[in-house]
Write an enzyme that holds these catalytic residues in place. Structure first.
Site, PDB file in Angstrom:
ATOM      1  N   ASP A 224       3.626  -4.644  -5.421  1.00 26.10           N
ATOM      2  CA  ASP A 224       4.052  -5.960  -4.916  1.00 26.10           C
ATOM      3  C   ASP A 224       5.574  -6.039  -4.845  1.00 26.10           C
ATOM      4  OD1 ASP A 224       1.511  -6.989  -4.632  1.00 26.10           O
ATOM      5  OD2 ASP A 224       1.546  -8.165  -6.501  1.00 26.10           O
TER       6      ASP A 224
ATOM      7  N   GLU B 195       0.836  -1.214   0.000  1.00 21.47           N
ATOM      8  CA  GLU B 195       0.000   0.000   0.000  1.00 21.47           C
ATOM      9  C   GLU B 195       0.866   1.256   0.000  1.00 21.47           C
ATOM     10  OE1 GLU B 195      -2.847  -0.422  -0.851  1.00 21.47           O
ATOM     11  OE2 GLU B 195      -3.190  -2.508  -0.282  1.00 21.47           O
TER      12      GLU B 195
HETATM   13 ZN    ZN Z   1      -2.658  -2.518  -4.605  1.00 18.35          ZN
END
Ligand code: ZN
Length: 666
Positions: A570, A506
């Site tokens: 990621d 995030e």
């Molecule tokens: Zn995301």
């Protein structure tokens, strides 16, 4: 304006509670396929046994660790609702469960909406009927909402955006391969079937339902052609077009925007953000060039598309047959209680969420999550400062943005007050609409007021997380702060690999291909030098090419540009979590558990949050529309870029899990 979340909201959930036999480390040993070679296919190694033991339940189109957890939360919510008695949420749930009352009412709930469409006698009346339809939750022709102004993020502004399609994406209307043609035929069959049901219910059989379906397809194809594609929409510069109401009216003379804006229920406005001007122009041409009869048929269809699942069972089943069974491969309709819990969550989410938090969220998890967020933010700062490809000036700007990030954990400080929403136990349709109207009024009332950054975009039981670029905050609902994401009984290494990478993910969104175009105050502003931006793009391009090569289903490729932001998050997030693990290990060294070093536990903890099974149909829809890569590539695609992974499992150059050209932005 956009939100970047961890996964597409798990729309469908199922089956039995999960029992985790706890290992010493918290690694799910039973999920693993120990016969697989971790250097060849780590996803298979970490998730192979789980995937075998977890076929997709019949009421799902995909089944992942997210769904397991969502299912557990759903059962908790059910318990709350069944005990809620004569309360607002109890009555809402009760009304939804009362299928015989829904059956008895027939199509009476939508009759006034349909009558309003029938009463339209000229195109000049379209604006008025669109106000009515949008008020009644019918998402036809375009979308209208109030959101922060991308270039003045402390203020709210009206957004007029593309919309009005019945299929999941514009490409579904434009592609000409055999599969796409077949799907369009099936969609027309579905529209046709819904018109036939409507005619029967109205007691006046539709004379030519095939022609009705053809009109719908014609109108939606024009809207699809005028729509901006998902990749173009990833660049916020493409979706910001602030203009005066006069300019909008000049751009689109065939739709009475002024009338729409003055009657829809917002305070007077001088300017609006027309997200996709080409779409609005296309909409105008559509209105000019299409017969009123065809437009009315299209609007009638969208009443059915929006509300079919709240009508008698025949409509509900036909809606499911196309949207879930044909499109996504779901075998069976989920149990009524599941659908009603989810409906309550959508309508009165913070009322239900408040009870959920009391039952299922503990202060200790919040404290631990806050501590982890602090650690990961510290690592991001180091990561920015150490980035060899960035000049000091841009680094300074990036750090300033990072310092402005705020975080929200668990649930809102102030709960939404639904006391003005009337809910009665015998009127499910009315309840849904009144809750919808409440949210719409709440949304419209934001105009002219400063943006409220304390507001949540997800309800507390949601198994997901998000970053908001306009608010520059990261948000972790209570629903995700549970095993396997956060497990108080697991080793630190496993938790860094799981919830740690989620937090890193995030946070990295603030600096991905879209997030980097906003500053710390949430304004779209270019704080990059041209050289630094070029370096970023080159690094991002490596990820685009890598993911372009992944194929979830034979003949289907992921779209590297569509998934870039999520893949960047990621790939960056796991570095931050890994650095936090190393820092922690330097303070208190940990030994092997279950035969795995802490580093190995970390990577297993990471990969195991992505164990997943999908129907072929769902994989196709995801590849076309979902900015998130499927679990297999979230695991393998990321890890093959990491020398740290290579070391942890003693992999060698040439192994499938060792990329010859590893990508790295953050
Ligand atoms: Zn995301």
């Amino acid at each position: 304006m956009h939100k970047y979340c961890l996964t597409l909201a798990a729309a469908v959930l199922a089956a039995a509670p999960i029992v985790h036999a706890q290992s010493a480390s918290g690694v799910d040993l039973k999920a693993m396929d120990m016969t697989a070679n971790p250097c060849q296919n780590f996803y298979q190694y970490a998730c192979g046994a789980w995937r075998k033991a977890n076929p997709i339940p019949p009421d799902q189109s995909r089944w992942a660790r997210f769904n397991e957890l969502a299912e557990r939360n759903l059962a908790i919510e059910r318990g709350i609702l069944e005990k809620a008695g004569d309360s607002q949420i109890g009555n809402f749930y009760g009304a939804c469960m009362d299928e015989s009352a829904i059956e008895q009412r027939g199509i009476q709930p939508i009759a006034p909406i349909l009558a309003a469409i029938t009463a339209v006698t000229s195109k000049a009346q379209l604006a008025a009927v669109m106000v009515r339809l949008h008020h009644d939750g019918v998402r036809a022709l375009f979308s209208f909402s109030v959101r922060p102004d991308d270039k003045n993020a402390g203020q709210e502004i009206v957004h007029i955006d593309q919309g009005g399609l019945g299929l999941p994406d514009r490409d579904y209307y434009l592609k000409t391969d055999a599969r796409s043609l077949e799907l369009r035929r099936q969609y027309e069959d579905h529209v046709h079937a819904m018109f036939v049901l409507l005619g029967k219910a109205e007691g006046q059989p539709v004379t030519d339902p095939e022609a009705g379906a053809a009109s719908v397809m014609k109108v939606e194809s024009v809207l699809a052609k005028a729509s901006m594609d998902r990749v173009a929409r990833r660049d916020p510069a493409n979706t910001y077009h602030k203009m005066t109401v006069d300019q909008l009216a000049g751009l689109t003379p065939d739709f009475e925007w002024k009338q729409y804006l003055t009657t829809v229920g917002i305070p007077p406005v001088e300017s609006v953000d027309v997200v996709a001007p080409d779409f609005v122009k296309g909409l105008d041409a559509l209105i000019a060039n299409t017969s009123l009869a065809d437009l009315k048929t299209y609007l009638r269809w969208h009443v059915l598309a929006a509300h079919g699942d709240m009508l008698p069972r025949a409509f509900d089943e036909e809606d499911f047959r196309f949207n879930e069974h044909i499109l996504r491969g779901t075998a069976e309709m989920p149990a009524r209680w599941k659908r009603c819990v989810r409906a309550t969550d959508r309508a009165l989410g913070e009322a239900l969420g408040q009870e959920f938090v009391k039952e299922a969220f503990h202060g200790a998890s919040k404290q631990r999550a806050l501590q982890l967020v602090g650690e990961i933010e510290g690592e991001m700062r180091k990561d920015i400062e150490n980035a060899a490809w960035m000049t000091p000036g841009t680094k300074q700007q990036a750090v300033a943005k990072l310092q402005d990030v705020t975080n929200k954990i668990g649930y809102p400080d102030k709960w939404r007050d639904y006391s003005s929403v009337k809910v009665t136990r015998d009127d499910y349709f009315g309840d849904v609409l009144r809750a919808y109207n409440f949210e719409q009024r709440r949304n419209f009332a934001k105009l002219g007021k400063p943006v409220d950054k304390s507001e949540w975009g997800m309800t507390p039981p949601t198994v997901n997380a998000y970053y908001s670029p306009n608010m520059n905050n990261i948000n972790f609902p209570a629903g995700i702060l549970q095993p396997p994401f956060y497990n108080p009984n697991a080793s630190d290494a496993v938790n860094y690999g799981a919830v740690g990478t989620v937090i890193g993910h995030e946070l990295t969104h603030g600096f991905d291909d879209e997030g980097r175009k906003y500053d710390g105050e949430g304004n779209m502003r270019d704080w990059w030098t041209a050289d630094d931006a070029r370096n970023f793009e080159a690094r991002a391009d490596c990820l685009v090419k890598e993911y372009d090569g992944f194929s979830p289903v034979p003949g289907v490729k992921l779209k590297g540009k569509l998934t870039l932001g999520e893949n960047a998050a990621d790939n960056g997030g796991i570095h931050l979590a890994y650095m936090a693990l190393l820092d922690s290990l330097s303070k208190h060294m940990e030994g092997k558990l279950d035969g795995f070093t802490p580093q190995q536990q970390f990577f297993l903890g990471y990969a195991q949050i992505w164990c997943e099974n999908d129907t072929e149909q769902s994989s196709r829809v995801q590849a076309a529309t979902n900015p998130h890569s499927p679990g297999e590539f979230r695991a393998n695609g990321v890890l093959q870029n990491m020398p740290e992974f290579e070391q942890a499992f003693s992999c060698k150059a040439g192994d499938a899990m060792v990329s010859a050209d590893p990508c790295r932005i953050w």
